[in-house]
Design a protein around this motif. Structure first.
Motif, mmCIF file in Angstrom:
data_model
loop_
_atom_site.group_PDB
_atom_site.id
_atom_site.type_symbol
_atom_site.label_atom_id
_atom_site.label_comp_id
_atom_site.label_asym_id
_atom_site.label_seq_id
_atom_site.Cartn_x
_atom_site.Cartn_y
_atom_site.Cartn_z
ATOM 1 N N MET A 1 47.504 85.536 13.369
ATOM 2 C CA MET A 1 48.243 85.961 12.205
ATOM 3 C C MET A 1 49.604 85.283 12.135
ATOM 4 O O MET A 1 50.115 85.039 11.057
ATOM 5 C CB MET A 1 48.381 87.491 12.250
ATOM 6 C CG MET A 1 48.913 88.071 11.001
ATOM 7 S SD MET A 1 47.737 87.819 9.690
ATOM 8 C CE MET A 1 48.326 88.913 8.480
ATOM 9 N N ASN A 2 50.174 84.970 13.275
ATOM 10 C CA ASN A 2 51.479 84.347 13.304
ATOM 11 C C ASN A 2 51.433 82.938 12.707
ATOM 12 O O ASN A 2 52.388 82.503 12.078
ATOM 13 C CB ASN A 2 51.995 84.301 14.742
ATOM 14 C CG ASN A 2 53.486 84.345 14.810
ATOM 15 O OD1 ASN A 2 54.150 84.514 13.802
ATOM 16 N ND2 ASN A 2 54.009 84.191 16.000
ATOM 17 N N GLN A 8 53.569 79.122 5.973
ATOM 18 C CA GLN A 8 54.210 79.349 4.681
ATOM 19 C C GLN A 8 55.682 78.966 4.680
ATOM 20 O O GLN A 8 56.291 78.878 3.613
ATOM 21 C CB GLN A 8 54.044 80.808 4.275
ATOM 22 C CG GLN A 8 52.597 81.179 4.040
ATOM 23 C CD GLN A 8 52.398 82.664 3.828
ATOM 24 O OE1 GLN A 8 53.313 83.450 3.991
ATOM 25 N NE2 GLN A 8 51.178 83.038 3.466
ATOM 26 N N LYS A 9 56.257 78.721 5.841
ATOM 27 C CA LYS A 9 57.665 78.346 5.938
ATOM 28 C C LYS A 9 57.822 76.839 5.792
ATOM 29 O O LYS A 9 57.025 76.067 6.318
ATOM 30 C CB LYS A 9 58.245 78.773 7.284
ATOM 31 C CG LYS A 9 58.245 80.257 7.506
ATOM 32 C CD LYS A 9 58.782 80.589 8.881
ATOM 33 C CE LYS A 9 58.682 82.069 9.171
ATOM 34 N NZ LYS A 9 59.104 82.373 10.547
ATOM 35 N N SER A 11 60.293 75.094 7.041
ATOM 36 C CA SER A 11 60.777 74.531 8.305
ATOM 37 C C SER A 11 59.631 74.244 9.264
ATOM 38 O O SER A 11 59.741 73.370 10.117
ATOM 39 C CB SER A 11 61.785 75.479 8.960
ATOM 40 O OG SER A 11 61.174 76.719 9.280
ATOM 41 N N PHE A 12 58.527 74.958 9.133
ATOM 42 C CA PHE A 12 57.361 74.707 9.975
ATOM 43 C C PHE A 12 56.835 73.291 9.769
ATOM 44 O O PHE A 12 56.593 72.561 10.717
ATOM 45 C CB PHE A 12 56.265 75.736 9.666
ATOM 46 C CG PHE A 12 54.980 75.496 10.412
ATOM 47 C CD1 PHE A 12 54.867 75.890 11.728
ATOM 48 C CD2 PHE A 12 53.889 74.904 9.794
ATOM 49 C CE1 PHE A 12 53.679 75.691 12.416
ATOM 50 C CE2 PHE A 12 52.709 74.696 10.469
ATOM 51 C CZ PHE A 12 52.599 75.095 11.795
ATOM 52 N N TRP A 13 56.699 72.894 8.510
ATOM 53 C CA TRP A 13 56.140 71.580 8.208
ATOM 54 C C TRP A 13 57.116 70.455 8.551
ATOM 55 O O TRP A 13 56.690 69.359 8.933
ATOM 56 C CB TRP A 13 55.696 71.504 6.760
ATOM 57 C CG TRP A 13 54.535 72.414 6.536
ATOM 58 C CD1 TRP A 13 54.529 73.585 5.850
ATOM 59 C CD2 TRP A 13 53.207 72.241 7.050
ATOM 60 N NE1 TRP A 13 53.283 74.151 5.898
ATOM 61 C CE2 TRP A 13 52.443 73.355 6.618
ATOM 62 C CE3 TRP A 13 52.584 71.273 7.826
ATOM 63 C CZ2 TRP A 13 51.103 73.512 6.939
ATOM 64 C CZ3 TRP A 13 51.239 71.429 8.146
ATOM 65 C CH2 TRP A 13 50.512 72.526 7.712
ATOM 66 N N ILE A 14 58.402 70.721 8.438
ATOM 67 C CA ILE A 14 59.393 69.726 8.853
ATOM 68 C C ILE A 14 59.303 69.509 10.358
ATOM 69 O O ILE A 14 59.308 68.367 10.841
ATOM 70 C CB ILE A 14 60.809 70.174 8.432
ATOM 71 C CG1 ILE A 14 60.925 70.138 6.916
ATOM 72 C CG2 ILE A 14 61.876 69.305 9.082
ATOM 73 C CD1 ILE A 14 62.186 70.771 6.372
ATOM 74 N N ASN A 15 59.173 70.601 11.103
ATOM 75 C CA ASN A 15 59.035 70.482 12.556
ATOM 76 C C ASN A 15 57.705 69.858 12.960
ATOM 77 O O ASN A 15 57.635 69.131 13.947
ATOM 78 C CB ASN A 15 59.212 71.855 13.216
ATOM 79 C CG ASN A 15 60.629 72.353 13.130
ATOM 80 O OD1 ASN A 15 61.571 71.569 13.069
ATOM 81 N ND2 ASN A 15 60.793 73.663 13.099
ATOM 82 N N VAL A 16 56.654 70.138 12.191
ATOM 83 C CA VAL A 16 55.359 69.496 12.456
ATOM 84 C C VAL A 16 55.487 67.985 12.287
ATOM 85 O O VAL A 16 54.977 67.208 13.096
ATOM 86 C CB VAL A 16 54.253 70.067 11.536
ATOM 87 C CG1 VAL A 16 53.015 69.202 11.549
ATOM 88 C CG2 VAL A 16 53.913 71.486 11.953
ATOM 89 N N VAL A 77 54.344 73.439 17.487
ATOM 90 C CA VAL A 77 55.379 74.061 16.647
ATOM 91 C C VAL A 77 55.117 75.554 16.483
ATOM 92 O O VAL A 77 56.039 76.369 16.557
ATOM 93 C CB VAL A 77 55.478 73.352 15.288
ATOM 94 C CG1 VAL A 77 56.376 74.106 14.330
ATOM 95 C CG2 VAL A 77 55.987 71.935 15.483
ATOM 96 N N ASN A 78 53.872 75.936 16.295
ATOM 97 C CA ASN A 78 53.544 77.360 16.153
ATOM 98 C C ASN A 78 53.874 78.112 17.436
ATOM 99 O O ASN A 78 54.379 79.231 17.399
ATOM 100 C CB ASN A 78 52.068 77.544 15.801
ATOM 101 C CG ASN A 78 51.731 78.984 15.567
ATOM 102 O OD1 ASN A 78 52.380 79.665 14.781
ATOM 103 N ND2 ASN A 78 50.713 79.464 16.256
ATOM 104 N N LYS A 79 53.592 77.492 18.563
ATOM 105 C CA LYS A 79 53.869 78.124 19.851
ATOM 106 C C LYS A 79 55.365 78.350 20.062
ATOM 107 O O LYS A 79 55.783 79.360 20.610
ATOM 108 C CB LYS A 79 53.292 77.259 20.975
ATOM 109 C CG LYS A 79 53.256 77.913 22.324
ATOM 110 C CD LYS A 79 52.398 77.116 23.261
ATOM 111 C CE LYS A 79 53.297 76.303 24.161
ATOM 112 N NZ LYS A 79 52.569 75.628 25.234
ATOM 113 N N ARG A 80 56.178 77.417 19.587
ATOM 114 C CA ARG A 80 57.623 77.508 19.798
ATOM 115 C C ARG A 80 58.345 78.319 18.742
ATOM 116 O O ARG A 80 59.516 78.652 18.920
ATOM 117 C CB ARG A 80 58.219 76.117 19.868
ATOM 118 C CG ARG A 80 57.676 75.366 21.059
ATOM 119 C CD ARG A 80 58.468 74.197 21.383
ATOM 120 N NE ARG A 80 57.858 73.533 22.527
ATOM 121 C CZ ARG A 80 58.521 72.816 23.369
ATOM 122 N NH1 ARG A 80 59.811 72.650 23.207
ATOM 123 N NH2 ARG A 80 57.919 72.252 24.383
#
Length: 82
Positions: A1-2, A8-9, A11-16, A77-80
């Motif tokens: 779920m996380n 949806q963020k 910043s997630f895709w920028i970090n990816v 990125v999801n883990k961090r």
């Protein structure tokens, strides 16, 4: 779920992208050196072209590396971001 919340963020895709692009470069260089390292070091780039890129082989070469890089970077990125 996380993962769903993180996707949806923005910043997630920028970090990816920050993790994925360098990883893609490393994986591509490693793949080139592993399969045709001798040809690269001897300057025989025609062999490198014929093995990896001729006859639309570049699609398989890059597509597999991009998929690996995206999956790896999304995992890291999801883990961090917890």
């Amino acid at each position: 779920m996380n993962l769903i919340k993180n996707i949806q963020k923005g910043s997630f895709w920028i970090n990816v992208a920050k993790v994925g692009v360098p990883f893609l470069v490393v994986v591509a260089l490693f793949s080139l050196l592993f399969k045709t390292g001798g040809a690269i070091f001897s300057g025989d780039f025609e062999t490198v072209y014929n093995v990896h890129f001729a006859n639309k082989q570049w699609i398989r070469f890059w597509l597999s590396k991009i998929v690996i890089a995206v999956i790896y970077s999304m995992y890291i990125v999801n883990k961090r971001m917890k």
